[in-house]
Scaffold this motif. Structure first.
Motif, mmCIF file in Angstrom:
data_model
loop_
_atom_site.group_PDB
_atom_site.id
_atom_site.type_symbol
_atom_site.label_atom_id
_atom_site.label_comp_id
_atom_site.label_asym_id
_atom_site.label_seq_id
_atom_site.Cartn_x
_atom_site.Cartn_y
_atom_site.Cartn_z
ATOM 1 N N TYR A 135 38.232 36.038 34.544
ATOM 2 C CA TYR A 135 37.982 36.774 35.782
ATOM 3 C C TYR A 135 38.586 36.046 36.977
ATOM 4 O O TYR A 135 39.237 36.661 37.831
ATOM 5 C CB TYR A 135 36.480 36.964 35.986
ATOM 6 C CG TYR A 135 36.143 37.673 37.274
ATOM 7 C CD1 TYR A 135 36.313 39.053 37.395
ATOM 8 C CD2 TYR A 135 35.680 36.969 38.383
ATOM 9 C CE1 TYR A 135 36.033 39.702 38.587
ATOM 10 C CE2 TYR A 135 35.392 37.612 39.571
ATOM 11 C CZ TYR A 135 35.566 38.976 39.662
ATOM 12 O OH TYR A 135 35.289 39.617 40.845
ATOM 13 N N GLU A 136 38.381 34.727 37.058
ATOM 14 C CA GLU A 136 38.919 33.957 38.182
ATOM 15 C C GLU A 136 40.431 34.012 38.204
ATOM 16 O O GLU A 136 41.051 33.993 39.272
ATOM 17 C CB GLU A 136 38.448 32.494 38.096
ATOM 18 C CG GLU A 136 36.965 32.306 38.343
ATOM 19 C CD GLU A 136 36.545 32.741 39.737
ATOM 20 O OE1 GLU A 136 37.334 32.559 40.675
ATOM 21 O OE2 GLU A 136 35.435 33.289 39.877
ATOM 22 N N GLU A 137 41.046 34.078 37.021
ATOM 23 C CA GLU A 137 42.515 34.100 36.959
ATOM 24 C C GLU A 137 43.093 35.426 37.419
ATOM 25 O O GLU A 137 44.100 35.478 38.130
ATOM 26 C CB GLU A 137 42.984 33.799 35.542
ATOM 27 C CG GLU A 137 44.507 33.867 35.402
ATOM 28 C CD GLU A 137 44.975 33.468 34.011
ATOM 29 O OE1 GLU A 137 46.155 33.691 33.709
ATOM 30 O OE2 GLU A 137 44.161 32.926 33.231
ATOM 31 N N LYS A 139 41.366 38.100 39.094
ATOM 32 C CA LYS A 139 40.778 38.829 40.216
ATOM 33 C C LYS A 139 41.711 38.857 41.423
ATOM 34 O O LYS A 139 41.739 39.840 42.178
ATOM 35 C CB LYS A 139 39.432 38.219 40.601
ATOM 36 C CG LYS A 139 39.528 36.849 41.240
ATOM 37 C CD LYS A 139 38.177 36.355 41.723
ATOM 38 C CE LYS A 139 38.312 35.010 42.428
ATOM 39 N NZ LYS A 139 37.033 34.519 42.952
ATOM 40 N N ASP A 140 42.486 37.792 41.620
ATOM 41 C CA ASP A 140 43.388 37.728 42.763
ATOM 42 C C ASP A 140 44.748 38.350 42.469
ATOM 43 O O ASP A 140 45.616 38.405 43.347
ATOM 44 C CB ASP A 140 43.588 36.273 43.207
ATOM 45 C CG ASP A 140 42.297 35.660 43.724
ATOM 46 O OD1 ASP A 140 41.486 36.401 44.306
ATOM 47 O OD2 ASP A 140 42.098 34.445 43.544
ATOM 48 N N ARG A 141 44.934 38.824 41.245
ATOM 49 C CA ARG A 141 46.220 39.427 40.895
ATOM 50 C C ARG A 141 46.174 40.945 40.926
ATOM 51 O O ARG A 141 47.159 41.607 40.590
ATOM 52 C CB ARG A 141 46.656 38.950 39.501
ATOM 53 C CG ARG A 141 46.877 37.440 39.444
ATOM 54 C CD ARG A 141 47.329 36.976 38.072
ATOM 55 N NE ARG A 141 48.635 37.508 37.715
ATOM 56 C CZ ARG A 141 49.247 37.251 36.563
ATOM 57 N NH1 ARG A 141 48.654 36.485 35.659
ATOM 58 N NH2 ARG A 141 50.426 37.770 36.305
ATOM 59 N N ALA A 142 45.022 41.495 41.311
ATOM 60 C CA ALA A 142 44.939 42.957 41.466
ATOM 61 C C ALA A 142 45.926 43.387 42.543
ATOM 62 O O ALA A 142 46.052 42.771 43.594
ATOM 63 C CB ALA A 142 43.522 43.366 41.854
ATOM 64 N N THR A 144 49.205 43.739 41.768
ATOM 65 C CA THR A 144 50.514 43.210 41.395
ATOM 66 C C THR A 144 50.937 43.778 40.040
ATOM 67 O O THR A 144 50.140 44.392 39.340
ATOM 68 C CB THR A 144 50.490 41.674 41.313
ATOM 69 O OG1 THR A 144 49.577 41.278 40.274
ATOM 70 C CG2 THR A 144 50.037 41.070 42.637
ATOM 71 N N ASP A 192 42.689 47.179 38.929
ATOM 72 C CA ASP A 192 41.352 46.680 39.265
ATOM 73 C C ASP A 192 40.954 45.617 38.252
ATOM 74 O O ASP A 192 41.381 45.650 37.093
ATOM 75 C CB ASP A 192 40.343 47.833 39.258
ATOM 76 C CG ASP A 192 39.001 47.443 39.872
ATOM 77 O OD1 ASP A 192 38.966 46.410 40.562
ATOM 78 O OD2 ASP A 192 38.017 48.167 39.655
#
Length: 542
Positions: A135-137, A139-142, A144, A192
């Protein structure tokens, strides 16, 4: 299985191996082992005891500790894990409530059941840590694009290997009738990332409009560098799309840059989108100009915008109607998505017929209410008069510009219009009173007799009733339902009451009733004035 085995480093080696395989922190695995050993010890010594296990991170030695907490005499419940202050004096000099007494206890031998239970605890903890890491990996790539490999297909949904996890491409997020086989390479848009019971779910898409925008960003360096910006995107996935672009460098043509040499850049995007036809449109701040561009290749004769209703009327030549609408309404639908407005398309002949009908309707209105002949009524309409209010209260000079109208005639016209309006007002007010309207609403400033009558017909008969209304109930508005804009009819909409006017009327009513303190509405204005003063002083100081 005895914990006190000769090779105590085996625990650390196992933890490191699991951590490398699952790509998580080795300390998390050791913590899971400590918890599992603690549970096994409690099953041997008794579930009421508080047995804690710590594993030395260097030697691998497991230490079993019994912990007892000092509590007040009246709070003692668990004799195995709690002691009173007096009892604690046997173990420490000055015990305080909340202190802990720690005693090392012998390590336990784990039976088959205990070992199996410990294994389940470790697996669960490792699984949770792996989910958190995924999730941490992601979540910030939504938002892209990611490349992956198809693993399998389940009920039309494609499971994609995206490196350190899996993503799901739902059936409705695939373009057209795309089909994939295992080990096929696939490029998707991360739509998402959510935490779910089964772990983090990465939802992929190939139909999202932003997928196409990101593809252009990859193919067009000017977009990546921020020289060209994609302002809007509309797609009919697999069939056709429109994209609006603007250049912040006057020397660069945004459309030409996106098309590329011999269409190389746009063709790369088209190939990725299974042959989807793409119209690249120059964006413009002027809505009318932008819409004309958005309806290409159709030609537009005239554009009429109703900003309050969020609608726009477009007039096209008769022979351009089918081209403007497009096959199954595709062209106008995409243009509507691109501009965010409802678009009504009509031919020049239809628009002419409508204008003629409006002209005849207004002519008949003046003939019936002002007792005029058809020619004179047509003169009024031709000069731009659309209502009796305009005739009654307009400056006399505007009537004198009409051929054949002198001061006496103008005065007579205005007198007839005012008499008719006064009579209509009286009838409306009488009808409202018959419906039970109270004087509190009649005397309220800002409402005409016709407005009061309309409110009364809807059951709003007192100032209290009026004060409970929402602004959109009075002025009307638009609601988006399942992607379609739906009209909400307002009680006073036919009287051209805007949303802002409705807000002011309702708030004034609430103030008069004492529901709202006028002082509460003033701080915002004072704050703005204060900010302006500060800005002025700053500028002066500068």
């Amino acid at each position: 299985m005895a914990i006190t085995s000769a090779n105590q480093l085996e625990l650390l080696q196992t933890a490191e191996a699991v951590a490398r395989e699952k790509m998580i922190d080795p300390d998390l695995v050791v913590q899971a082992m400590e918890e599992s050993l603690g549970r096994a010890a409690k099953s041997r010594y008794g579930s009421d005891m508080d047995i804690r296990v710590s594993i030395d991170r260097k030697t691998g030695r497991a230490t079993f500790t019994r912990v007892r907490t000092v509590v007040a005499d009246d709070e003692l419940e668990n004799y195995h894990a709690e002691v009173t202050v007096d009892q604690a004096k046997q173990y420490m000099a000055d015990p305080q409530i909340g202190d802990e007494i720690r005693d090392e206890v012998p390590a336990v031998d784990m039976g088959r059941i205990d070992a199996q239970s410990a294994k389940q605890v470790i697996l669960q903890k490792v699984r949770e840590a792996e989910r958190d890491r995924q999730y941490e990996e992601f979540k910030d790539r939504a938002g892209t694009i990611i490349n992956g490999i198809v693993k399998r297909e389940e009920y039309g949904n494609v499971i994609v290997d995206i490196g350190r996890g899996e993503g799901i491409l739902r059936r409705n997020e695939k373009i057209g009738r795309e089909s994939y086989r295992p080990n096929d390479r696939i490029r998707c848009y991360i739509k998402d990332v959510r935490r779910e019971v089964r772990g983090p779910q990465v939802f992929l898409s190939r139909t999202d409009p932003q997928f196409m925008a990101e593809l252009f960003k990859m193919e067009v360096p000017e977009i990546y560098d921020g020289i060209i910006e994609i302002k809007a995107v509309a797609r009919d996935p697999g069939s056709r799309a429109k994209i609006a672009v603007i250049s912040y460098d006057n020397s660069i043509d945004p459309v030409g840059a996106c098309v590329g040499m011999r269409g190389s850049r746009v063709q790369a995007v088209v190939n990725e989108l299974q042959g989807e036809k793409i119209d690249i449109i120059p964006w413009n701040e002027d809505q009318a100009t932008f819409l004309v561009n958005a309806l290409q290749p159709a030609e537009v004769s005239k554009v009429v915008i109703d900003e309050e209703a969020g609608k726009i009327e477009v007039v096209v030549p008769d022979e351009q109607l089918s081209l403007a609408i497009g096959r199954r309404g595709q062209n106008v639908r995409l243009a509507s998505q691109l501009t965010g407005l409802d678009i009504d398309i009509m031919t020049e002949a239809e628009e002419s017929a409508r204008r003629q009908a409006e002209f005849e309707e207004r002519t008949q209105l003046f003939m019936d209410t002002l007792d005029l002949d058809e020619f004179f009524a047509q003169l009024l309409v031709s000069e731009g008069f659309t209502s009796l209010e305009e005739v009654a209260y307009v400056d006399v000079d505007e009537l004198l510009v009409i051929d054949g109208v002198d001061e006496d005639t103008a005065s007579e016209l205005q007198a007839r219009a005012r008499d008719y309006l006064d009579e209509q007002n009286r009838k409306a007010l009488d009808h409202a009173r018959e419906l039970g309207v109270e004087d509190s609403l009649v005397d309220f400033e800002g409402l005409t007799p016709q407005m009061i009558e309309a409110l009364a017909e809807d059951g709003i008969k007192t100032l209290e009733d009026f004060a409970t209304c929402a602004d959109w109930e009075l002025a009307g508005g638009w609601t988006t339902v399942n992607g379609d804009r739906v009209k909400d009819e307002g009680l006073l909409e036919k009287f051209d009451v805007s949303l802002e006017e409705a807000q002011n009327l309702v708030m004034t009513a609430r103030v008069q009733l004492g529901w709202v303190d006028p002082a509460e509405l003033e701080p915002e204005a004072e704050e703005v004035e204060g900010d302006e003063t500060d800005d002025t002083e700053t500028e002066a100081g500068a």
